[in-house]
Design an enzyme around this catalytic site. Structure first.
Site, PDB file in Angstrom:
ATOM      1  N   ARG A   4      -5.718  -3.547  19.337  1.00 22.15           N
ATOM      2  CA  ARG A   4      -6.670  -3.201  20.402  1.00 22.15           C
ATOM      3  C   ARG A   4      -7.187  -4.422  21.155  1.00 22.15           C
ATOM      4  O   ARG A   4      -7.591  -4.327  22.304  1.00 22.15           O
ATOM      5  CB  ARG A   4      -7.897  -2.475  19.821  1.00 22.15           C
ATOM      6  N   PHE A  21       5.913   4.332  23.331  1.00 25.19           N
ATOM      7  CA  PHE A  21       4.631   3.957  22.729  1.00 25.19           C
ATOM      8  C   PHE A  21       4.182   2.569  23.195  1.00 25.19           C
ATOM      9  O   PHE A  21       4.964   1.626  23.219  1.00 25.19           O
ATOM     10  CB  PHE A  21       4.763   3.980  21.202  1.00 25.19           C
ATOM     11  N   ASP A  33      -1.263  11.414  27.660  1.00 21.84           N
ATOM     12  CA  ASP A  33       0.087  11.491  27.102  1.00 21.84           C
ATOM     13  C   ASP A  33       0.532  12.959  27.178  1.00 21.84           C
ATOM     14  O   ASP A  33       1.065  13.390  28.193  1.00 21.84           O
ATOM     15  CB  ASP A  33      -0.001  10.952  25.665  1.00 21.84           C
ATOM     16  N   GLU A  39     -10.454   7.504  30.576  1.00 23.92           N
ATOM     17  CA  GLU A  39      -9.559   7.496  29.414  1.00 23.92           C
ATOM     18  C   GLU A  39      -8.590   6.315  29.485  1.00 23.92           C
ATOM     19  O   GLU A  39      -8.339   5.780  30.563  1.00 23.92           O
ATOM     20  CB  GLU A  39      -8.732   8.793  29.400  1.00 23.92           C
ATOM     21  N   ASP A  40      -8.044   5.949  28.346  1.00 22.73           N
ATOM     22  CA  ASP A  40      -7.020   4.907  28.322  1.00 22.73           C
ATOM     23  C   ASP A  40      -5.669   5.461  28.775  1.00 22.73           C
ATOM     24  O   ASP A  40      -4.985   4.874  29.595  1.00 22.73           O
ATOM     25  CB  ASP A  40      -6.888   4.277  26.923  1.00 22.73           C
TER      26      ASP A  40
END
Ligand code: 5GP
Ligand code: MG
Length: 175
Positions: A166, A153, A104, A100-101
């Site tokens: 991206r 963020f 959160d 996963e990136d």
């Protein structure tokens, strides 16, 4: 300073720092999974750049496939996870590695791990480039972590703000 759509961001993690950390994680994975032929499941879209760079550095035989889920709209987690592309490979009895990136709230990963577990893999481990420990709402164990970051963020290196950003080589944090 970097502008993505209507918001301003500042440089947070450089391409060099990303490269070094990723090489390190790849080494750990190569060592831990030696002789095991794992099935790596990369989570689209956000992790595409991380998956690509990480996999180039892992030097054991493995299979790689992609799944696609969506939970974010612009800057907020919706709390609901949509599975857009499911797993097509046989999972039963496999050593699965989910890439996963970012973890959160942990809602997406929890959902994903539940749906993979139902298919009876031999094991599951989680790799996440980023983890926001303060934002976690579900207990998720991340076995390989790139960077623990504050609850702010971020965009770039695969991560988007409303579809943009991206393609940035580095990670930027909201100003
Ligand atoms: P969670 O379900 O853990 O709350 O969120 C996981 C997903 O939300 C991530 O895979 C990622 O797509 C998105 N996400 C969470 N935090 C951020 C962030 O700071 N920036 C971006 N661009 N996406 C995020
Ligand atoms: Mg993601």
């Amino acid at each position: 300073m970097m502008k993505v759509k209507d918001k301003e961001f500042t440089l947070f993690i450089s391409a060099e720092e990303l490269g070094e950390r990723i090489a390190h994680i790849a080494k750990d994975i190569s060592k831990d999974y030696e002789g095991k032929k794992p099935l790596v499941l990369g989570v689209l879209n956000g992790a595409f750049m991380f998956i690509s760079d990480l996999m180039k550095e892992v030097d054991i035989p493995l299979q790689l496939s992609f799944i696609k889920i969506s939970s974010y709209q612009a800057m907020n987690s919706t709390g609901k996870v949509k599975e857009l592309i499911g797993v097509s490979e046989e999972i039963k009895g496999r050593e699965v590695i989910v890439v996963e990136d970012i973890v959160d709230t942990g809602v997406s990963m929890t959902h994903l791990l539940e749906s993979i577990s139902e298919k009876e893999p031999a094991s599951i481990s989680v790799v996440s480039l980023l983890l926001k420990p303060e934002a976690l709402k579900k207990p998720v164990t991340v076995d390989y972590i790139g960077f623990e970051i504050p609850d702010k963020f971020v965009v770039g290196y695969g991560l988007d703000y409303d579809g943009f950003g991206r393609n940035l080589k580095e990670i930027y944090q909201l100003k």
